[in-house]
Design a protein around this motif. Structure first.
Motif, short mmCIF file in Angstrom:
data_model
loop_
_atom_site.label_atom_id
_atom_site.label_comp_id
_atom_site.label_asym_id
_atom_site.label_seq_id
_atom_site.Cartn_x
_atom_site.Cartn_y
_atom_site.Cartn_z
N GLU A 865 38.09 14.65 6.16
CA GLU A 865 37.18 14.05 6.60
C GLU A 865 35.76 14.45 5.87
O GLU A 865 34.91 13.89 6.12
N ASP A 866 35.96 15.66 5.10
CA ASP A 866 34.42 16.23 4.70
C ASP A 866 34.16 15.09 3.51
O ASP A 866 35.19 14.81 2.76
N ASP A 867 32.99 14.83 3.23
CA ASP A 867 32.28 13.83 2.15
C ASP A 867 33.13 14.61 0.73
O ASP A 867 33.14 13.80 0.03
N ALA A 868 32.84 15.67 0.72
CA ALA A 868 33.10 16.32 -0.49
C ALA A 868 34.61 16.21 -0.84
O ALA A 868 34.90 16.69 -2.05
N ALA A 869 35.40 16.05 -0.03
CA ALA A 869 36.79 15.93 -0.29
C ALA A 869 37.20 15.18 -1.45
O ALA A 869 38.13 15.67 -2.35
N LEU A 870 36.64 13.92 -1.78
CA LEU A 870 37.18 13.16 -2.67
C LEU A 870 36.11 13.16 -3.84
O LEU A 870 36.37 12.52 -5.02
N THR A 871 35.15 13.96 -3.93
CA THR A 871 34.11 14.08 -4.79
C THR A 871 33.86 15.40 -5.36
O THR A 871 33.79 15.67 -6.79
N ASP A 872 34.20 16.53 -4.80
CA ASP A 872 34.22 17.87 -5.43
C ASP A 872 35.40 18.55 -5.58
O ASP A 872 36.32 18.66 -4.78
N ALA A 926 47.41 17.41 -9.50
CA ALA A 926 46.21 16.52 -9.75
C ALA A 926 44.89 17.46 -9.57
O ALA A 926 44.15 17.43 -10.45
N ILE A 927 45.03 18.28 -8.63
CA ILE A 927 43.56 19.32 -8.66
C ILE A 927 43.70 20.15 -9.86
O ILE A 927 42.50 20.41 -10.41
N ASP A 928 44.80 20.68 -10.26
CA ASP A 928 44.83 21.57 -11.39
C ASP A 928 44.38 20.97 -12.72
O ASP A 928 43.67 21.43 -13.30
N ASP A 929 44.98 19.32 -12.77
CA ASP A 929 44.81 18.87 -13.89
C ASP A 929 43.40 17.80 -13.88
O ASP A 929 42.98 17.46 -14.88
N GLY A 930 42.79 17.74 -12.89
CA GLY A 930 41.79 16.88 -12.44
C GLY A 930 41.98 15.61 -12.79
O GLY A 930 41.24 14.60 -13.17
N ASP A 931 43.32 15.21 -11.91
CA ASP A 931 43.74 13.85 -12.24
C ASP A 931 43.20 13.25 -10.90
O ASP A 931 44.04 13.22 -9.79
N TYR A 932 42.30 12.41 -10.71
CA TYR A 932 41.62 11.74 -9.50
C TYR A 932 42.61 10.62 -9.20
O TYR A 932 42.78 10.83 -7.98
N SER A 933 43.09 9.98 -9.69
CA SER A 933 43.91 8.77 -9.01
C SER A 933 45.06 9.51 -8.28
O SER A 933 45.85 8.89 -7.40
N LEU A 934 45.77 10.33 -9.29
CA LEU A 934 46.87 10.97 -8.46
C LEU A 934 46.66 11.70 -7.20
O LEU A 934 47.46 11.54 -6.21
N PHE A 935 45.41 12.34 -7.13
CA PHE A 935 45.03 12.97 -6.10
C PHE A 935 44.90 12.27 -4.91
O PHE A 935 45.21 12.39 -3.66
N VAL A 936 44.16 10.82 -5.06
CA VAL A 936 43.89 9.96 -4.20
C VAL A 936 45.24 9.53 -3.66
O VAL A 936 45.41 9.32 -2.44
N SER A 937 46.48 9.12 -4.67
CA SER A 937 47.53 8.74 -4.08
C SER A 937 48.18 9.60 -3.30
O SER A 937 48.88 9.22 -2.38
N SER A 938 48.13 10.90 -3.72
CA SER A 938 48.77 12.20 -2.87
C SER A 938 48.17 12.06 -1.35
O SER A 938 48.99 12.28 -0.49
N MET A 939 46.94 12.00 -1.28
CA MET A 939 46.18 12.31 -0.08
C MET A 939 46.51 10.86 0.83
O MET A 939 46.61 10.87 2.14
#
Lengths: 959, 179
Positions: A865-872, A926-939
């Motif tokens: 719910e935090d704004d930084a979740a998907l950007t930081d 995703a967090i370790d590799d900085g893979d944004y799309s994988l991160f979003v899909s897992s979320m």
């Protein structure tokens, strides 16, 4: 004894009853063992109830999928299938009752029994009941008479003599401990010492014989032990059972099964107590007869026993029947039998059905209690050695009885017992004992699913005893020593080795087949297809048969002990064949028939070895032609070289095993049919020799594989390669020379049964065969050479197989526990049981994990719910990644825990869990590799999962 | 031999009561001298215990016994039981019953001194009752009718006859000797 009847009776009755031990000591030991195992079982049951009063153990089993409506196999398999999860549940919730509990209880009971044993003589000889002879015999007239009898009885020192003046029976009794014995003369006997001096003499000599025969200590030890059991263990058990029955009323689902189980145990206890009384009375009756004979030898008048006969004659059939039933429970034989035994010791050499039956039943009860106890305390490895030890007792009790009967028959020229009757009663006893214990029938039904499997026990007992009888005859007829005891010990050791092997197998593996098949044939077949290279279509039938046979053959086929036990069966008789025939009656026989001038021993010689080897030759030919046939058949579907060492080799080995075993079985059956005397031994020698030479043929054919044209199987190029076939021979050896010999023995027994049934038709032919058989005798040197060569070969091969091979065994298999468990054994579950299973599943860990799962998901969703979740990325690494890791850990926890009981909910739950698990792994990567799309899909997956979770949990809980 | 086998103090008194055991010993020494050893053995216990033990049944199937349950037709238990009962009736004590063993046991526990059972001079009716009881018990124990009758009469005779020392004392007083 009257003159006219004395002749024939005395001819049989003259055999010294001490030519071999009576075997009563072994039976006493068995009773003591039963006391220990029963006491330890009760102590363990009570200890379990104390440490787990809320029945968490049952809860773990329910969570693992236990269905109380299933049979014992289903119940056992449900916990086996759960494997580590079940073990972890028990470790977490059930404080393990220490093994010391039953041991301490046993120690206390033994101390109590020793104390009672110590005090019993003081109680029996208390001043208010008896008075010392010396205190009332002022003139010493009675004392002098007693001293004379002590000298006649051959006692090194006189016991203490006391009088029970208030007892008006004309009897006496002996009691005491550790060489401090008292003979108590009843008032009626003392009063008659002058009017009936012969009667007085007989009674006192009888009592002194008990001291000389060392009956007193063991009898009072048993009395002490048994009284301690009845006063302490039994009441404790009954109270426990009553509380258990009361508690079982609380549950409508588990209650009926529990009540049945407790009822089953109560029946077992009642029957066990009856068996113990029967066994104890039976042993004491034997000791009484020995004491009677000793009294007679000391000069007592046989008329004193006849008085008892007149006193106790029972008119009428019903009364007689009742009297014979009541006699089973009495510590003294009926008077007519006692009087008869004085003239004819035949009774002391006859194996009694009741003795054998009770020995078998009590031994099984003790063995089953032992194995249950050992498994309860996680020392399952000790089941096999202890079962082997107990098998020694089981085999020795009928073994001694049989040896005695055979020795007497050989000495008197009577018909030698076949051992089949002895084996039958022992086997029936073993089977009944098994039926009574809950190891096989379980607590949910009165009869096991496959009671017919108990026939294995009967066949085992009949076979072992049949062999024992024939070996005893062979050995007795050729034994030259001063005493027969060494021959008995060798024979019993062999019987023990063979019986112990099979009984230990029964206790560890065989018993399971009474419940049903514990292995999934399809699971094993699929694993074979997957694991073995070069599966060949069109031979599924062979693979299926192998999959069925493997669970039976594998544990036994890989055990070198089987080969050694089988070797004992046929090499030991073979060695007797190598003995020089007796020219005169040996000393032991002269001593056993002390007053018979002419000894009827000898004359009957073992069957000709040449004849047996000829039969073995036919068997060998069958083996060779079979092996050649198998190779020709295998050649027809010979795959390319690189695919010959998987399924193809397995099928080849299976066919070779069948071919060689058929040759050995054929030799056994043929020998059993054509050899008139000692047919089972002849059959075993023929089968063993045929198997040995048959395997030699297979070795020769296998070594030259590649040069055999249409017989080529594994090889394609022509070379002499003995090492190529040797690994296969190593696999076949314990099967052919181990299990194969036992299979041949079984077939020979069957052939003997058929032969016996057809005997009237074949009597004349058999007589002719007998004449031929004894006519041609082979030379001793030739015989010895053959025997030495065969024995040497078998010993060398058995040693080679028994030695550990240098290579690490490759036991990698894709077979999982779940695949191995047959699905059909675990039945469908009723809604009530399912509700109980789910309840247990939730309470014993499922709910904890679910709450954690839910919490971890919430943590992730809150962070999102935090704004930084998907950007930081740093925010994700510190706030979201731990949540993902926790979800992965909870998923691992669920994998290690029991599966959800309800199959439909389980499917939904496992799908959801797999999604969450995958998302957790993706999130971290995703967090370790900085893979944004994988991160979003897992979320996104987490959002979906958390949306479905409440619904799935509701379906698990069934509401 | 211990003091129990000697004439007791009661016998020395002038009231003509006599210990049961003394009468038993006299009868047995006449009728069955082989049983004297048993009487001596029994006399080592007090009367309550003896009566209780004589009334108890023997076990014939004891382990390591001879197993012969044959009851010998003994004089001692017959006479002792009959006289014990007569003595109790004459003195008003309870005869037999479950309480007897319990009494013996309690007395032993509390170490109360044993009571010596004595038999006073009996009336003709009481003597007849003793005779009949001896006859009954002898027949029950398997004694031949003639022997049973002889024993019963011998017991009665012993009860009627005074011991010699008492006779001498009574003559001195000018009293009639008992017949």
């Amino acid at each position: 004894m009257s003159g006219p009847t004395a002749g024939p009776v005395r001819a049989g009755g003259n055999v010294d009853e001490r030519v071999l031990g009576a075997g009563t000591g072994l039976r006493f030991v068995l009773l003591l063992v039963l006391f220990l195992t029963s006491s330890a079982t009760v102590a363990s049951m009570i200890a379990d109830s104390v440490v787990d009063p809320h029945h968490y153990g049952v809860g773990c089993a329910l969570a693992a999928g236990l269905n109380p409506d299933d049979d014992y196999l289903g119940i056992t398999l449900s916990t086996v299938r759960a494997g580590d999860a079940y073990r972890a549940c028990l470790d977490r919730f059930v404080p393990s009752a220490s093994m010391w509990t039953p041991l301490v209880v046993l120690g206390a009971l033994v101390v109590a029994a020793v104390a009672l044993y110590w005090l019993l003589p003081s109680w029996k000889g208390r001043r208010s009941r008896v008075v010392p002879v010396d205190a009332v015999d002022g003139q010493g007239e009675l004392r002098a008479l007693l001293d004379e009898l002590v000298t006649v009885a051959g006692l090194p020192r006189a016991p203490r003599f006391v009088i029970a003046p208030a007892a008006s029976t004309a009897s006496a009794v002996v009691f005491g401990r550790l060489r401090r014995y008292s003979v108590c003369l009843h008032g009626g006997l003392v009063a008659r010492r002058r009017s009936d001096p012969e009667g007085f003499r007989a009674v006192v000599l009888h009592e002194l014989a008990h001291i000389r025969n060392r009956d007193v200590d063991i009898t009072y030890a048993t009395v002490a032990v048994w009284r301690v059991f009845l006063v302490t263990v039994l009441p404790a058990y009954l109270v426990w059972a009553a509380l258990d029955l009361k508690a079982s009323r609380a549950s409508t689902v588990l209650g009926p099964a529990e009540r049945l189980g407790t009822g089953h145990n109560l029946v077992l206890s009642a029957v066990m107590i009856a068996f113990v009384y029967l066994a104890r009375s039976d042993i004491l009756r034997t000791r009484e007869t020995y004491a009677d004979l000793d009294a007679l030898a000391g000069g007592a008048d046989a008329g004193s026993w006849l008085r008892g006969v007149h006193q106790h004659t029972q008119p009428g059939r019903a009364r007689k029947a009742f009297a014979s039933f009541a006699a089973l429970w009495r510590t003294h034989p009926p008077w007519d039998r006692r009087a008869a035994s004085l003239a004819d010791t035949r009774e002391l050499f006859r194996p009694h059905a009741l003795t054998l039956f009770v020995a078998g039943a009590t031994a099984t009860i003790a063995a089953d209690q032992t194995s249950s106890l050992l498994r309860t305390y996680d020392v399952g490895w000790a089941v096999r050695p202890l079962a082997g030890l107990l098998a020694g007792l089981i085999a020795a009790i009928p073994g001694v009885a049989l040896w005695r009967a055979v020795a007497r028959a050989v000495l008197t020229g009577d018909r030698v017992p076949s051992g089949l009757r002895v084996g039958w009663w022992l086997g029936v006893g073993l089977a009944v004992g098994e039926l009574l214990t809950s190891n096989t029938s379980g607590s949910t039904r009165l009869l096991p699913s496959h009671p017919e499997v108990f026939a294995v026990l009967i066949v085992l007992a009949v076979g072992t005893m049949g062999w024992t009888a024939q070996y005893a005859e062979l050995s007795v007829r050729s034994w030259q020593g001063r005493t027969l005891r060494p021959a008995l010990l060798i024979g019993l050791a062999a019987t023990w080795a063979v019986f112990a092997l099979w009984y230990a197998w029964w206790q560890t593996e065989g018993q399971i087949f009474v419940l049903g098949s514990a292995f999934s044939e399809s699971g094993i077949r699929q694993a074979l297809e997957r694991d073995l290279p070069g599966s060949v279509p069109g031979h599924q039938g062979a693979l299926s048969a192998i999959a069925v046979a493997l669970p039976v053959l594998l544990p036994l086929g890989t055990d070198p002990l089987v080969m050694w036990a089988a070797a004992v069966l046929w090499l030991l008789p073979l060695l007797v064949w190598a003995r020089r025939p007796a020219t005169s009656a040996p000393e032991w026989a002269r001593r056993a028939l002390r007053d018979v001038p002419e000894i009827p021993l000898g004359g009957e010689r073992p069957p000709s070895l040449r004849r047996i080897l000829a039969v073995a030759g036919i068997g060998t030919l069958v083996c060779w032609s079979g092996a050649a046939g198998v190779m020709a058949y295998m050649h027809t579907w010979q795959p390319p070289v690189d695919r010959r060492f998987g399924t193809y080799l397995l099928v080849f080995l299976a066919w070779l095993l069948i071919a060689v075993t058929c040759g050995s079985v054929a030799a056994a059956v043929l020998a059993a049919v054509v050899v008139r005397r000692l047919p089972l031994l002849a059959a075993l020698v023929a089968a063993g020799t045929a198997a040995l030479f048959g395997l030699a043929g297979v070795f020769l054919l296998g070594s030259s594989d590649g040069c055999l044209g249409p017989l080529n199987t594994l090889g394609s190029t022509c070379h002499w390669l003995p090492m190529r076939i040797w690994p296969s021979i190593e696999v076949l050896l314990p099967l052919v020379l181990g299990l194969g010999i036992f299979a041949s023995a079984g077939s020979a027994l069957l052939a003997l049964g058929v032969k016996r049934a057809l005997r009237p038709l074949r009597q004349t032919a058999a007589r002719a065969a007998g004449q031929v058989e004894t006519a041609g005798r082979d030379r001793l040197v030739t015989r010895r050479l053959w025997v030495a060569a065969i024995c040497l070969a078998v010993v060398v091969l058995s040693t080679a197989v028994s030695l550990p091979s240098g290579a690490e065994p490759t036991t990698r298999t894709s077979l999982t526990r779940n695949q191995l468990v047959p699905g059909a054994a675990i039945g469908p579950v009723s809604p009530q049981v399912l509700s109980l299973q789910t309840d247990a599943w939730l309470r014993l860990g499922g709910m904890d994990l679910a709450v954690r799962f839910h919490g971890d998901l919430l943590e992730i969703l809150t962070a999102l719910e935090d704004d930084a979740a998907l950007t930081d990325r740093d925010f994700a690494a510190t706030r979201i990644r731990p949540g993902c890791r926790d979800v992965a850990q909870v998923a691992d926890g669920f994998h290690a825990y029991f599966p959800v009981p309800d199959p439909q909910a389980r499917q939904r739950w496992e799908r959801l869990l797999a999604q969450a698990d995958r998302a957790a792994a993706d999130c971290q990567r995703a967090i370790d590799d900085g893979d944004y799309s994988l991160f979003v899909s897992s979320m996104n997956t987490f959002v979906d999962v958390s949306g479905s979770t409440p619904d799935v949990f509701r379906s698990i809980r069934g509401r | 031999m211990d003091s129990l086998s000697e004439p007791s103090d009661v016998r020395a008194t002038a009231d003509a009561t006599r210990p049961v055991r003394d009468v038993v010993r006299e009868v047995v020494s006449d009728a069955a001298p082989d049983e004297l050893l048993l009487v001596e053995g029994l006399c080592r216990s007090d009367d309550e215990s003896v009566a209780a033990r004589l009334a108890a049944r023997d076990r014939s199937d004891e382990p390591l016994g001879f197993g012969l349950g044959e009851i010998a037709a003994l004089v001692t238990p017959v006479v002792w039981i009959a006289l014990d009962e007569a003595a109790r009736k004459a003195t008003g004590a309870a005869v037999g019953g479950v309480g007897r063993r319990l009494r013996v046991w309690l007395r032993r526990i509390f170490r109360r001194p044993a009571v010596t059972r004595t038999i006073p001079p009996l009336t003709p009716d009481q003597l007849e009752a003793v005779r009949l009881r001896v006859l009954e018990l002898s027949t029950e124990s398997g004694m031949a009718p003639a022997a049973a009758t002889a024993l019963a009469e011998r017991v009665v005779a012993r009860l009627v006859l005074r011991p010699l020392d008492q006779l001498a004392g009574e003559r001195g007083d000018g009293g009639e000797p008992a017949t």
